[in-house]
Motif scaffolding. Structure first.
Motif, PDB file in Angstrom:
ATOM      1  N   TYR A 152      -9.694 -13.647  44.972  1.00  0.00           N
ATOM      2  CA  TYR A 152     -10.266 -12.336  44.669  1.00  0.00           C
ATOM      3  C   TYR A 152      -9.477 -11.644  43.567  1.00  0.00           C
ATOM      4  O   TYR A 152     -10.043 -10.997  42.698  1.00  0.00           O
ATOM      5  N   ASP A 153      -8.175 -11.780  43.621  1.00  0.00           N
ATOM      6  CA  ASP A 153      -7.342 -11.167  42.591  1.00  0.00           C
ATOM      7  C   ASP A 153      -7.652 -11.738  41.217  1.00  0.00           C
ATOM      8  O   ASP A 153      -7.655 -11.013  40.223  1.00  0.00           O
ATOM      9  N   SER A 154      -7.918 -13.035  41.128  1.00  0.00           N
ATOM     10  CA  SER A 154      -8.201 -13.640  39.830  1.00  0.00           C
ATOM     11  C   SER A 154      -9.620 -13.360  39.351  1.00  0.00           C
ATOM     12  O   SER A 154      -9.879 -13.372  38.160  1.00  0.00           O
ATOM     13  N   VAL A 155     -10.547 -13.090  40.256  1.00  0.00           N
ATOM     14  CA  VAL A 155     -11.937 -12.817  39.869  1.00  0.00           C
ATOM     15  C   VAL A 155     -12.079 -11.416  39.279  1.00  0.00           C
ATOM     16  O   VAL A 155     -12.968 -11.173  38.457  1.00  0.00           O
ATOM     17  N   VAL A 156     -11.200 -10.516  39.661  1.00  0.00           N
ATOM     18  CA  VAL A 156     -11.304  -9.134  39.197  1.00  0.00           C
ATOM     19  C   VAL A 156     -11.314  -9.055  37.671  1.00  0.00           C
ATOM     20  O   VAL A 156     -12.024  -8.240  37.088  1.00  0.00           O
ATOM     21  N   ASP A 157     -10.583  -9.928  37.009  1.00  0.00           N
ATOM     22  CA  ASP A 157     -10.515  -9.899  35.556  1.00  0.00           C
ATOM     23  C   ASP A 157     -11.845 -10.246  34.901  1.00  0.00           C
ATOM     24  O   ASP A 157     -12.130  -9.776  33.793  1.00  0.00           O
ATOM     25  N   SER A 158     -12.649 -11.060  35.514  1.00  0.00           N
ATOM     26  CA  SER A 158     -13.918 -11.482  34.906  1.00  0.00           C
ATOM     27  C   SER A 158     -15.097 -11.135  35.809  1.00  0.00           C
ATOM     28  O   SER A 158     -15.950 -11.973  36.072  1.00  0.00           O
ATOM     29  N   MET A 159     -15.155  -9.918  36.258  1.00  0.00           N
ATOM     30  CA  MET A 159     -16.172  -9.514  37.240  1.00  0.00           C
ATOM     31  C   MET A 159     -17.609  -9.813  36.830  1.00  0.00           C
ATOM     32  O   MET A 159     -18.310 -10.470  37.578  1.00  0.00           O
ATOM     33  N   PRO A 160     -18.110  -9.361  35.668  1.00  0.00           N
ATOM     34  CA  PRO A 160     -19.544  -9.556  35.407  1.00  0.00           C
ATOM     35  C   PRO A 160     -19.969 -11.020  35.415  1.00  0.00           C
ATOM     36  O   PRO A 160     -20.985 -11.354  35.989  1.00  0.00           O
ATOM     37  N   MET A 161     -19.162 -11.897  34.845  1.00  0.00           N
ATOM     38  CA  MET A 161     -19.545 -13.303  34.781  1.00  0.00           C
ATOM     39  C   MET A 161     -19.186 -14.052  36.072  1.00  0.00           C
ATOM     40  O   MET A 161     -19.684 -15.126  36.303  1.00  0.00           O
ATOM     41  N   GLY A 162     -18.323 -13.498  36.879  1.00  0.00           N
ATOM     42  CA  GLY A 162     -17.854 -14.186  38.078  1.00  0.00           C
ATOM     43  C   GLY A 162     -18.571 -13.779  39.347  1.00  0.00           C
ATOM     44  O   GLY A 162     -18.053 -14.022  40.437  1.00  0.00           O
ATOM     45  N   GLN A 163     -19.746 -13.166  39.235  1.00  0.00           N
ATOM     46  CA  GLN A 163     -20.443 -12.683  40.432  1.00  0.00           C
ATOM     47  C   GLN A 163     -20.842 -13.812  41.377  1.00  0.00           C
ATOM     48  O   GLN A 163     -20.731 -13.675  42.584  1.00  0.00           O
ATOM     49  N   LYS A 164     -21.318 -14.929  40.852  1.00  0.00           N
ATOM     50  CA  LYS A 164     -21.728 -16.035  41.710  1.00  0.00           C
ATOM     51  C   LYS A 164     -20.508 -16.610  42.441  1.00  0.00           C
ATOM     52  O   LYS A 164     -20.565 -16.870  43.639  1.00  0.00           O
ATOM     53  N   LYS A 165     -19.416 -16.765  41.716  1.00  0.00           N
ATOM     54  CA  LYS A 165     -18.196 -17.273  42.338  1.00  0.00           C
ATOM     55  C   LYS A 165     -17.709 -16.299  43.409  1.00  0.00           C
ATOM     56  O   LYS A 165     -17.286 -16.698  44.483  1.00  0.00           O
ATOM     57  N   LEU A 166     -17.800 -15.005  43.101  1.00  0.00           N
ATOM     58  CA  LEU A 166     -17.381 -13.983  44.056  1.00  0.00           C
ATOM     59  C   LEU A 166     -18.247 -14.039  45.311  1.00  0.00           C
ATOM     60  O   LEU A 166     -17.741 -13.948  46.430  1.00  0.00           O
ATOM     61  N   SER A 167     -19.545 -14.225  45.126  1.00  0.00           N
ATOM     62  CA  SER A 167     -20.459 -14.291  46.269  1.00  0.00           C
ATOM     63  C   SER A 167     -20.129 -15.506  47.149  1.00  0.00           C
ATOM     64  O   SER A 167     -20.063 -15.388  48.377  1.00  0.00           O
ATOM     65  N   ASN A 168     -19.935 -16.660  46.513  1.00  0.00           N
ATOM     66  CA  ASN A 168     -19.603 -17.869  47.289  1.00  0.00           C
ATOM     67  C   ASN A 168     -18.258 -17.721  47.985  1.00  0.00           C
ATOM     68  O   ASN A 168     -18.088 -18.140  49.125  1.00  0.00           O
ATOM     69  N   THR A 169     -17.310 -17.125  47.298  1.00  0.00           N
ATOM     70  CA  THR A 169     -15.992 -16.928  47.888  1.00  0.00           C
ATOM     71  C   THR A 169     -16.068 -15.956  49.054  1.00  0.00           C
ATOM     72  O   THR A 169     -15.390 -16.138  50.068  1.00  0.00           O
ATOM     73  N   THR A 170     -16.882 -14.920  48.922  1.00  0.00           N
ATOM     74  CA  THR A 170     -17.045 -13.951  50.010  1.00  0.00           C
ATOM     75  C   THR A 170     -17.626 -14.629  51.251  1.00  0.00           C
ATOM     76  O   THR A 170     -17.151 -14.401  52.373  1.00  0.00           O
ATOM     77  N   ILE A 171     -18.617 -15.468  51.051  1.00  0.00           N
ATOM     78  CA  ILE A 171     -19.225 -16.177  52.177  1.00  0.00           C
ATOM     79  C   ILE A 171     -18.203 -17.107  52.833  1.00  0.00           C
ATOM     80  O   ILE A 171     -18.063 -17.136  54.066  1.00  0.00           O
ATOM     81  N   SER A 172     -17.457 -17.848  52.036  1.00  0.00           N
ATOM     82  CA  SER A 172     -16.432 -18.745  52.579  1.00  0.00           C
ATOM     83  C   SER A 172     -15.337 -17.969  53.295  1.00  0.00           C
ATOM     84  O   SER A 172     -14.840 -18.389  54.341  1.00  0.00           O
ATOM     85  N   PHE A 173     -14.968 -16.826  52.726  1.00  0.00           N
ATOM     86  CA  PHE A 173     -13.957 -15.978  53.350  1.00  0.00           C
ATOM     87  C   PHE A 173     -14.422 -15.502  54.719  1.00  0.00           C
ATOM     88  O   PHE A 173     -13.676 -15.560  55.697  1.00  0.00           O
ATOM     89  N   GLU A 174     -15.669 -15.052  54.801  1.00  0.00           N
ATOM     90  CA  GLU A 174     -16.195 -14.570  56.075  1.00  0.00           C
ATOM     91  C   GLU A 174     -16.223 -15.685  57.117  1.00  0.00           C
ATOM     92  O   GLU A 174     -15.870 -15.469  58.280  1.00  0.00           O
TER      93      GLU A 174
END
Length: 163
Positions: free
Chosen positions: A116-138
């Motif tokens: 999550y800390d590394s995704v913050v730098d590239s938020m607009p382009m990293g939305q899909k990665k963030l979504s997948n990571t959120t699901i895996s985190f949960e």
């Protein structure tokens, strides 16, 4: 028997009776433990030592029952004792597997938090990665919570046996 232990052969998977199959069980590894608990590696080492001692003792018991028997116990009583000891070993294997699963869940959660800390730098382009990571985190968090509930239940049940 009153504490929920069983002496029946069908209550323990046949894999628990096979030393080769026992080697394939998950092993709690202190490699995945970062800095969340400094005493965890020592505790895991003690637990592994206890597990291996139990395996050796049950192997010796099986050998003694099959080869020598006892002048003080009948064959039925020896079979009952062997059944109880195998069931207790089965419970230890379950606990060991739960601990290995919980350690892996904590490790996964730590890596997700770091990602999550590394995704913050590239938020607009990293939305899909963030979504997948959120699901895996949960999923990992829910798995860890369930594991913790199981361990708490186990500790409560074990505490009544110690008293």
């Amino acid at each position: 028997k009153d504490q929920g232990y069983s002496s029946m052969k069908w209550s323990v998977p046949s894999n628990i009776r096979s030393p080769l199959d026992m080697l394939q069980l998950p092993v709690p590894s202190s490699d995945n433990i970062s800095s969340w608990d400094k005493s965890a590696p020592a505790a895991l080492e003690k637990g592994e030592s206890y597990f291996h001692r139990c395996q050796v003792e049950i192997s010796r018991l099986r050998f003694e029952i099959s080869m020598f028997g006892s002048q003080y116990m009948s064959q039925r009583e020896m079979t009952l004792m062997q059944g109880y000891s195998e069931y207790i070993l089965f419970m230890i294997c379950q606990q060991r597997g739960m601990i290995a699963n919980m350690i892996q869940s904590v490790s996964d959660i730590e890596s997700f938090v770091q990602s999550y800390d590394s995704v913050v730098d590239s938020m607009p382009m990293g939305q899909k990665k963030l979504s997948n990571t959120t699901i895996s985190f949960e999923k990992s968090l829910l798995s860890l919570i369930e594991g913790l509930h199981q361990v708490v239940l186990l500790i409560k049940e074990s505490a009544s046996l110690v008293e």
